[in-house]
Structures are given as structure tokens and as C-alpha cells.
Design an enzyme around this catalytic site. Structure first.
Site, PDB file in Angstrom:
ATOM      1  N   GLY A  12       0.841  -1.212   0.000  1.00 53.20           N
ATOM      2  CA  GLY A  12       0.000   0.000   0.000  1.00 53.20           C
ATOM      3  C   GLY A  12       0.870   1.253   0.000  1.00 53.20           C
ATOM      4  N   THR A 126       4.610   2.291   6.297  1.00 57.92           N
ATOM      5  CA  THR A 126       3.189   1.933   6.382  1.00 57.92           C
ATOM      6  C   THR A 126       2.457   2.934   7.276  1.00 57.92           C
ATOM      7  OG1 THR A 126       1.565   0.408   7.348  1.00 57.92           O
ATOM      8  CG2 THR A 126       3.785   0.158   8.131  1.00 57.92           C
ATOM      9  N   ASP A 128       0.145   2.109   8.994  1.00 55.78           N
ATOM     10  CA  ASP A 128      -0.318   1.347  10.158  1.00 55.78           C
ATOM     11  C   ASP A 128       0.651   1.366  11.343  1.00 55.78           C
ATOM     12  OD1 ASP A 128      -2.541   0.678   8.694  1.00 55.78           O
ATOM     13  OD2 ASP A 128      -1.746  -1.246   8.027  1.00 55.78           O
ATOM     14  N   ARG A 163     -26.140  13.306  17.510  1.00 55.71           N
ATOM     15  CA  ARG A 163     -26.023  11.937  16.983  1.00 55.71           C
ATOM     16  C   ARG A 163     -24.815  11.205  17.564  1.00 55.71           C
ATOM     17  NH1 ARG A 163     -26.838  13.766  10.724  1.00 55.71           N
ATOM     18  NH2 ARG A 163     -29.060  13.326  10.583  1.00 55.71           N
ATOM     19  N   GLY A 171      -6.319  -0.036   9.870  1.00 56.60           N
ATOM     20  CA  GLY A 171      -5.628  -0.732  10.964  1.00 56.60           C
ATOM     21  C   GLY A 171      -6.097  -2.159  10.973  1.00 56.60           C
ATOM     22  N   ARG A 172      -5.310  -2.986  10.307  1.00 50.42           N
ATOM     23  CA  ARG A 172      -5.707  -4.369  10.032  1.00 50.42           C
ATOM     24  C   ARG A 172      -5.558  -5.246  11.281  1.00 50.42           C
ATOM     25  NH1 ARG A 172      -5.884  -7.626   5.713  1.00 50.42           N
ATOM     26  NH2 ARG A 172      -6.005  -5.937   4.239  1.00 50.42           N
ATOM     27  N   HIS A 273      -9.179   5.101   2.145  1.00 52.92           N
ATOM     28  CA  HIS A 273      -7.892   5.458   1.535  1.00 52.92           C
ATOM     29  C   HIS A 273      -7.560   6.939   1.618  1.00 52.92           C
ATOM     30  CE1 HIS A 273      -8.760   1.442   0.124  1.00 52.92           C
ATOM     31  NE2 HIS A 273      -7.467   1.312  -0.038  1.00 52.92           N
ATOM     32  N   GLN A 275      -6.910   8.271   4.185  1.00 49.76           N
ATOM     33  CA  GLN A 275      -5.804   8.259   5.158  1.00 49.76           C
ATOM     34  C   GLN A 275      -4.461   7.990   4.510  1.00 49.76           C
ATOM     35  OE1 GLN A 275      -7.515   5.859   8.845  1.00 49.76           O
ATOM     36  NE2 GLN A 275      -8.554   5.358   6.953  1.00 49.76           N
TER      37      GLN A 275
HETATM   38  O1  F6P Z   1      -1.269  -1.639   5.201  1.00 48.81           O
HETATM   39  C1  F6P Z   1      -1.863  -0.435   4.957  1.00 48.81           C
HETATM   40  C2  F6P Z   1      -3.323  -0.575   4.710  1.00 48.81           C
HETATM   41  O2  F6P Z   1      -3.729   0.734   4.504  1.00 48.81           O
HETATM   42  C3  F6P Z   1      -4.165  -1.299   5.769  1.00 48.81           C
HETATM   43  O3  F6P Z   1      -4.474  -0.533   6.897  1.00 48.81           O
HETATM   44  C4  F6P Z   1      -5.376  -1.683   4.970  1.00 48.81           C
HETATM   45  O4  F6P Z   1      -6.037  -2.799   5.507  1.00 48.81           O
HETATM   46  C5  F6P Z   1      -4.816  -2.017   3.637  1.00 48.81           C
HETATM   47  O5  F6P Z   1      -3.617  -1.284   3.516  1.00 48.81           O
HETATM   48  C6  F6P Z   1      -5.750  -1.711   2.497  1.00 48.81           C
HETATM   49  O6  F6P Z   1      -5.074  -1.897   1.314  1.00 48.81           O
HETATM   50  P1  F6P Z   1      -5.630  -1.815  -0.179  1.00 48.81           P
HETATM   51  O7  F6P Z   1      -7.075  -1.456  -0.121  1.00 48.81           O
HETATM   52  O8  F6P Z   1      -4.805  -0.775  -0.842  1.00 48.81           O
HETATM   53  O9  F6P Z   1      -5.360  -3.149  -0.748  1.00 48.81           O
END
Ligand code: F6P
Length: 343
Positions: A12, A126, A128, A163, A171-172, A273, A275
Site C-alpha cells: 500500500g 506503512t 499502520d 447523533r 488498521g488491520r 484510503h 488516510q
Molecule cells: O497496510 C496499509 C493498509 O492501509 C491497511 O491498513 C489496509 O487494511 C490495507 O492497507 C488496504 O489496502 P488496499 O485497499 O490498498 O489493498
């Protein structure tokens, strides 16, 4: 003929890659190296897609998001044939050293190739911030600032409409962005992959807050957050070349449950994205620049199998093996700080 450094960017993208490329090129040229860029990550090595990098090619790229080299999630170890091509091209392109800019997947591949005898140095990238052996990856600061600004904006509309606003951030497996943007944005609850919570707990926090007179709440949730006893919420089951599923959807699920259980009108914003896009913060430009210069120094010193790393305020080197062994997750002490402000 001078020695040749190749540089690639994989996985990414994130803000701050171009400052690294610029620094690699400027420092390497000063030291008498030639520099080539491999296009689109490991794909460029497999398909021999290169561009020559000189002073002009990196002029004006410092504030630009993304990567001028392009990126991909191509994994050369997925196919024998591609791996063979990548290794042969490393030699035929007369690459003396390769600087791989990437996260766990790209640097994992870099480490494997290094162990097979190739001269490789890594640069940790990254949003992340989940790579071990470094305090920070570049891109993270920008992502946190983007998410914080978004939360600030969501705050005012939440307050006007009374609301609950759920904000889903990236953040995977690690919740660094959620944690820092949540604290900085004054979130009333933060859900991270490291600390599964029950939906009831979240709803109780919101009700408690509303009972003391507040008419709105902000809930930050990382895309990889899990509810107690539940699996991650997936957008797609299909795996990418590094075996990852596509996450996403937890924000919607959480928003629906909150509205149903508390009766408070709820809206969900997925930052996605955004972010990862746009101009890097000054911090990421400086960190990226320091990493780029250090990566070339590591090449000059022959410190292969290493990556640049921030330890405190010093840019040093750390082994790629350490960096990719385990993910750097949010420690409980930091989450405890965030929790003081919940509800
Ligand atoms: O590793 C960075 C990251 O932005 C993760 O937080 C996210 O899960 C992933 O990449 C999404 O990647 P893409 O949609 O580009 O495949």
C-alpha cells in the site's frame, strides 16, 4: 562505470514515500552511484520495468503523496517462474544493492531474497505503524493527522444533530491509527483489533455519557477490530498475493447495533484510503528524508539484511528479520490511557 543502486516501493502506498526516493537518489548520486527505479514494486524486478533516476526525476516530489515509482502487491515467492525472473533480473540489471521501501510483506520478501544472497536494505513504510524494530514508520503521522482532522469535523456535525458518529479508520491487525487519532480527537470510545470489546460495553459507555447530559458521541473503530468472540468483519473473502483478506464493514455493523440498542440516531463514516493519500506532514517528510539518506549509508557500509529504523530520536539500523518476525501492536498501557476518556 559507477556502482548501481535500485529502489522499489511495494504494498500500500503512503505519504512520505517520495521524500524517501528523493533522499535515496540525492545521497546516492553524491556518493557516485547510479540509481534505477523498479516500477510497481517487485513486479518491476520480475518484468524488468525500470526508470533511470537522476536529479531532475526527483525534483519537486517532496510534498507529493503516493509514489513516483508506482506500487503493487506482487509477491515473487507466489510463483517459481516469477522468482526465477526476479533473481535473474537482479543480476542482468547489474544491481549492486537494492533499497526496498515497504511494509511487512515487501520487507518480508526483501528478507527472503537477502537470505538467498542478494544485497538488500529496507526502509519501513506503512500508515499502520505496525512494523517491529522501529519506533515509527513514515506515513503514520500523516494518517493520524488526517484521521484527527476528520474526527474534529465530525464532532461539530455530531453536536449539532445530537447523533452518535462512528468513524472507521484503517488498521488491520494493529490499532495505532485508531488509538492516536482517537485520543487526539477526543473519542468517547475506541475499538482496536488488540482489545476486543462487547457491543453492550460500547452502548453502556454511550448511554452513561448521554445520562450526564451529553447529546452526542464519537466512536472510533479500526477496520480490523473484533467484538468479543467474533471474527473480523470482511468486505471480501478473496486473498491477495500475500494472503490477506479485505477488511471493512465493522463501522456499519457497529453503527446499526448502537442505534438499535441505545435508540440514539447514529451515522457512520469510513475514512478508507483518504488516510493514505495526499501530501505528507513535515514530520513524515523529515523522517522519510532521514530514512532515505540512512538507507544509502547502509549500502555503502555493506549492511545488507538491515533496514533503517527510528529508535528514540536516532535513525539507526535494525535487522529485517526482527522487523518482520512479529507485528508491533498497541500495548495495553496506551489503551488504558485512552480508556480514561471513554464514556
Ligand atoms: O497496510 C496499509 C493498509 O492501509 C491497511 O491498513 C489496509 O487494511 C490495507 O492497507 C488496504 O489496502 P488496499 O485497499 O490498498 O489493498
Amino acid at each position: 562505470m559507477g556502482k548501481r543502486i535500485a529502489v522499489l516501493t511495494g504494498g500500500g502506498d503512503c505519504p512520505g514515500i517520495n521524500p524517501v526516493i528523493r533522499a535515496v537518489v540525492r545521497k546516492a548520486l553524491k556518493e557516485g552511484y547510479q540509481v534505477i527505479g523498479l516500477k510497481n514494486g517487485w513486479k518491476g524486478l520480475i518484468e524488468k520495468e525500470i526508470i533511470w533516476l537522476d536529479l531532475n526525476s526527483v525534483s519537486g516530489i517532496l510534498p507529493k503523496g503516493g509514489t513516483i515509482l508506482g506500487t503493487s502487491r506482487t509477491n515473487p515467492y507466489k510463483s517459481e517462474e516469477n522468482l526465477k525472473k526476479a533473481k535473474a533480473n537482479f543480476k542482468s540489471l547489474k544491481i549492486d544493492a537494492l533499497i526496498a521501501i515497504g511494509g511487512e510483506d515487501t520487507l518480508g520478501t526483501a528478507h527472503k531474497l537477502y537470505k538467498e544472497g542478494f544485497n538488500i536494505v529496507g526502509v519501513p513504510k506503512t500508515i499502520d505503524n505496525d512494523l517491529s524494530a522501529t519506533d515509527r514508520t513514515f506515513g503514520f503521522d500523516t494518517a493520524v493527522n488526517i484521521a484527527t482532522e476528520a474526527i474534529d469535523r465530525i464532532h461539530t456535525t455530531a453536536e449539532s444533530h445530537h447523533r452518535v458518529m462512528v468513524v472507521e479508520v484503517m488498521g488491520r491487525h494493529s490499532g495505532w491509527i485508531g488509538l492516536e487519532a482517537g485520543i487526539a480527537g477526543g473519542a468517547d470510545a475506541i475499538l482496536l483489533p488488540e482489545f476486543p470489546v462487547g457491543i453492550k460495553e460500547v452502548c453502556d459507555l454511550i448511554k452513561k455519557r448521554h445520562n450526564r447530559g451529553k447529546t452526542f458521541s464519537i466512536v472510533v473503530v479500526a477496520e480490523g477490530a473484533k467484538f468479543k468472540q467474533d471474527q473480523e468483519v470482511l468486505q471480501e473473502e478473496e486473498l491477495d498475493a500475500f494472503g490477506h483478506v479485505r477488511l471493512g464493514g465493522i463501522g456499519q455493523l457497529l453503527g446499526k447495533e448502537i442505534e438499535k440498542r441505545t435508540g440514539f440516531e447514529t451515522r457512520v463514516t469510513v475514512l478508507g484510503h483518504i488516510q493514505r493519500g495526499g501530501t505528507p506532514t513535515a514530520y513524515d517528510r523529515v523522517l522519510g528524508t532521514r530514512y532515505g539518506v540512512k538507507a544509502v549509508e547502509l549500502v555503502i557500509e555493506g549492511k545488507f539484511g538491515q533496514m533503517t529504523s527510528l529508535q528514540g530520536n536516532q535513525v539507526v539500523s535494525a535487522s529485517l528479520e526482527e522487523a518482520v518476525k512479529t507485528l508491533k501492536t498497541v500495548p495495553v498501557e496506551l489503551y488504558e490511557i485512552a480508556k480514561i476518556f471513554f464514556g
